[in-house]
Design a protein around this motif. Structure first.
Motif, mmCIF file in Angstrom:
data_model
loop_
_atom_site.group_PDB
_atom_site.id
_atom_site.type_symbol
_atom_site.label_atom_id
_atom_site.label_comp_id
_atom_site.label_asym_id
_atom_site.label_seq_id
_atom_site.Cartn_x
_atom_site.Cartn_y
_atom_site.Cartn_z
ATOM 1 N N ALA A 14 7.177 -19.368 8.702
ATOM 2 C CA ALA A 14 6.125 -18.567 8.030
ATOM 3 C C ALA A 14 6.783 -16.520 7.871
ATOM 4 O O ALA A 14 7.524 -16.702 8.331
ATOM 5 C CB ALA A 14 5.201 -17.642 9.740
ATOM 6 N N PRO A 15 6.138 -15.930 6.743
ATOM 7 C CA PRO A 15 6.483 -15.011 6.184
ATOM 8 C C PRO A 15 6.651 -13.802 6.857
ATOM 9 O O PRO A 15 5.811 -14.459 8.284
ATOM 10 C CB PRO A 15 5.391 -14.595 5.920
ATOM 11 N N SER A 16 7.791 -13.212 7.202
ATOM 12 C CA SER A 16 7.434 -12.207 8.026
ATOM 13 C C SER A 16 8.262 -10.841 7.448
ATOM 14 O O SER A 16 8.913 -10.984 6.780
ATOM 15 C CB SER A 16 8.746 -12.552 9.336
ATOM 16 N N GLU A 17 7.997 -9.681 8.186
ATOM 17 C CA GLU A 17 7.992 -8.589 7.488
ATOM 18 C C GLU A 17 9.893 -8.029 8.244
ATOM 19 O O GLU A 17 10.218 -8.844 9.397
ATOM 20 C CB GLU A 17 7.543 -7.673 8.022
ATOM 21 N N PRO A 18 10.585 -7.958 6.978
ATOM 22 C CA PRO A 18 12.054 -7.320 7.984
ATOM 23 C C PRO A 18 12.232 -7.087 8.632
ATOM 24 O O PRO A 18 13.381 -6.754 9.860
ATOM 25 C CB PRO A 18 13.362 -6.292 6.491
ATOM 26 N N GLU A 19 11.783 -6.239 9.005
ATOM 27 C CA GLU A 19 11.744 -5.442 10.353
ATOM 28 C C GLU A 19 11.564 -6.049 11.560
ATOM 29 O O GLU A 19 11.862 -5.856 13.161
ATOM 30 C CB GLU A 19 10.375 -4.143 10.601
ATOM 31 N N GLN A 20 10.980 -7.101 11.243
ATOM 32 C CA GLN A 20 10.267 -8.321 12.935
ATOM 33 C C GLN A 20 11.745 -8.952 13.206
ATOM 34 O O GLN A 20 11.376 -10.537 13.645
ATOM 35 C CB GLN A 20 8.942 -9.015 12.521
ATOM 36 N N ILE A 21 13.296 -9.197 11.592
ATOM 37 C CA ILE A 21 13.406 -10.056 12.035
ATOM 38 C C ILE A 21 14.540 -9.871 12.772
ATOM 39 O O ILE A 21 15.279 -8.522 12.579
ATOM 40 C CB ILE A 21 14.329 -10.514 11.246
ATOM 41 N N HIS A 22 15.245 -10.146 14.258
ATOM 42 C CA HIS A 22 16.000 -9.981 15.031
ATOM 43 C C HIS A 22 17.710 -10.795 15.027
ATOM 44 O O HIS A 22 16.651 -11.989 14.717
ATOM 45 C CB HIS A 22 15.543 -9.880 16.045
ATOM 46 N N LYS A 23 18.785 -10.362 15.745
ATOM 47 C CA LYS A 23 19.940 -11.383 16.352
ATOM 48 C C LYS A 23 19.156 -12.523 16.880
ATOM 49 O O LYS A 23 18.521 -12.624 17.662
ATOM 50 C CB LYS A 23 21.028 -10.889 16.730
ATOM 51 N N GLY A 24 19.341 -13.712 16.320
ATOM 52 C CA GLY A 24 19.471 -15.479 17.135
ATOM 53 C C GLY A 24 17.885 -16.066 16.352
ATOM 54 O O GLY A 24 17.747 -16.883 16.362
ATOM 55 N N ASP A 25 17.390 -15.038 15.423
ATOM 56 C CA ASP A 25 16.227 -15.357 14.655
ATOM 57 C C ASP A 25 16.710 -16.184 13.801
ATOM 58 O O ASP A 25 18.156 -16.390 12.966
ATOM 59 C CB ASP A 25 15.628 -14.627 13.633
ATOM 60 N N VAL A 26 16.732 -17.477 13.333
ATOM 61 C CA VAL A 26 16.890 -18.484 12.518
ATOM 62 C C VAL A 26 15.474 -18.445 10.740
ATOM 63 O O VAL A 26 14.628 -17.943 10.826
ATOM 64 C CB VAL A 26 16.196 -19.824 13.016
ATOM 65 N N VAL A 27 16.061 -18.520 9.822
ATOM 66 C CA VAL A 27 15.504 -17.537 8.965
ATOM 67 C C VAL A 27 15.238 -18.799 7.092
ATOM 68 O O VAL A 27 16.884 -19.501 7.589
ATOM 69 C CB VAL A 27 15.725 -16.042 8.262
ATOM 70 N N LEU A 28 14.864 -19.332 6.617
ATOM 71 C CA LEU A 28 15.101 -19.504 5.407
ATOM 72 C C LEU A 28 14.947 -18.640 4.435
ATOM 73 O O LEU A 28 13.936 -17.647 4.250
ATOM 74 C CB LEU A 28 13.856 -20.670 5.575
ATOM 75 N N PHE A 29 15.692 -18.691 4.087
ATOM 76 C CA PHE A 29 16.690 -18.016 2.591
ATOM 77 C C PHE A 29 17.327 -18.626 1.553
ATOM 78 O O PHE A 29 17.576 -19.961 1.387
ATOM 79 C CB PHE A 29 17.789 -16.931 3.004
ATOM 80 N N VAL A 30 17.074 -17.618 0.334
ATOM 81 C CA VAL A 30 17.374 -18.621 -0.821
ATOM 82 C C VAL A 30 19.314 -18.171 -1.383
ATOM 83 O O VAL A 30 19.175 -16.805 -0.946
ATOM 84 C CB VAL A 30 16.757 -17.539 -2.317
ATOM 85 N N VAL A 31 20.086 -18.995 -1.460
ATOM 86 C CA VAL A 31 21.369 -19.110 -1.818
ATOM 87 C C VAL A 31 21.156 -18.140 -3.871
ATOM 88 O O VAL A 31 20.389 -18.596 -4.364
ATOM 89 C CB VAL A 31 22.315 -19.473 -1.436
ATOM 90 N N GLY A 32 22.679 -18.155 -3.805
ATOM 91 C CA GLY A 32 22.337 -18.020 -5.724
ATOM 92 C C GLY A 32 22.562 -19.006 -6.442
ATOM 93 O O GLY A 32 22.166 -18.244 -6.743
ATOM 94 N N ASN A 33 22.796 -20.377 -5.793
ATOM 95 C CA ASN A 33 22.296 -21.561 -6.716
ATOM 96 C C ASN A 33 20.883 -21.914 -6.902
ATOM 97 O O ASN A 33 20.133 -22.964 -7.364
ATOM 98 C CB ASN A 33 23.214 -22.340 -6.595
#
Length: 132
Positions: A14-33
């Motif tokens: 689910a979308p999340s505000e950066p301030e709500q992301i903590h150490k240990g959370d698993v995130v979906l992110f985009v790499v350079g390619n």
């Protein structure tokens, strides 16, 4: 991302505000390619007032480096394994994620101890649901 996320698991993000992301959370992110990856946040820092997240796979000996909040597509909120849905905000699941994150920051090259600890916890009834 084994042992907490495995091949065949269905991952809910689910979308999340950066301030709500903590150490240990698993995130979906985009790499350079342009490829999307699902890895754990192991550290957070401020760089010129913006948050940056150090990302690393649980079983990887190297981090993906720091990424900006604009590269994050969302945060994992649950996984489904064998018909069982496990919310990522459950205290035990968060604890296991943070434990994994901490261990890999402290001793990233010694995966043998990590695997031994995983197999030990897997035998305990309390952890079995999350690690089986």
């Amino acid at each position: 991302m084994q042992p907490l996320i495995r091949d065949g698991d269905i991952v809910y993000v689910a979308p999340s505000e950066p301030e709500q992301i903590h150490k240990g959370d698993v995130v979906l992110f985009v790499v350079g390619n342009g490829r999307a990856l699902l890895h754990r946040v192991v550290n957070i820092r401020k760089n010129n007032g913006d948050q940056e997240f150090l990302i690393k796979g649980d079983h990887s000996s190297h981090s993906d480096g720091y990424i900006s909040k604009s590269d994050i597509l969302g945060v994992m909120v649950a996984i489904e394994r064998g018909g069982l849905r496990i919310p990522a905000d459950r205290l035990l699941y968060k604890y296991l994620g943070r434990l994994s994150s901490l261990y890999m920051r402290v001793n990233p090259k010694n995966t043998r101890l990590y695997v031994t600890l995983y197999h030990f916890l897997k035998q305990l009834p309390f952890f079995k649901k999350y690690l089986s």
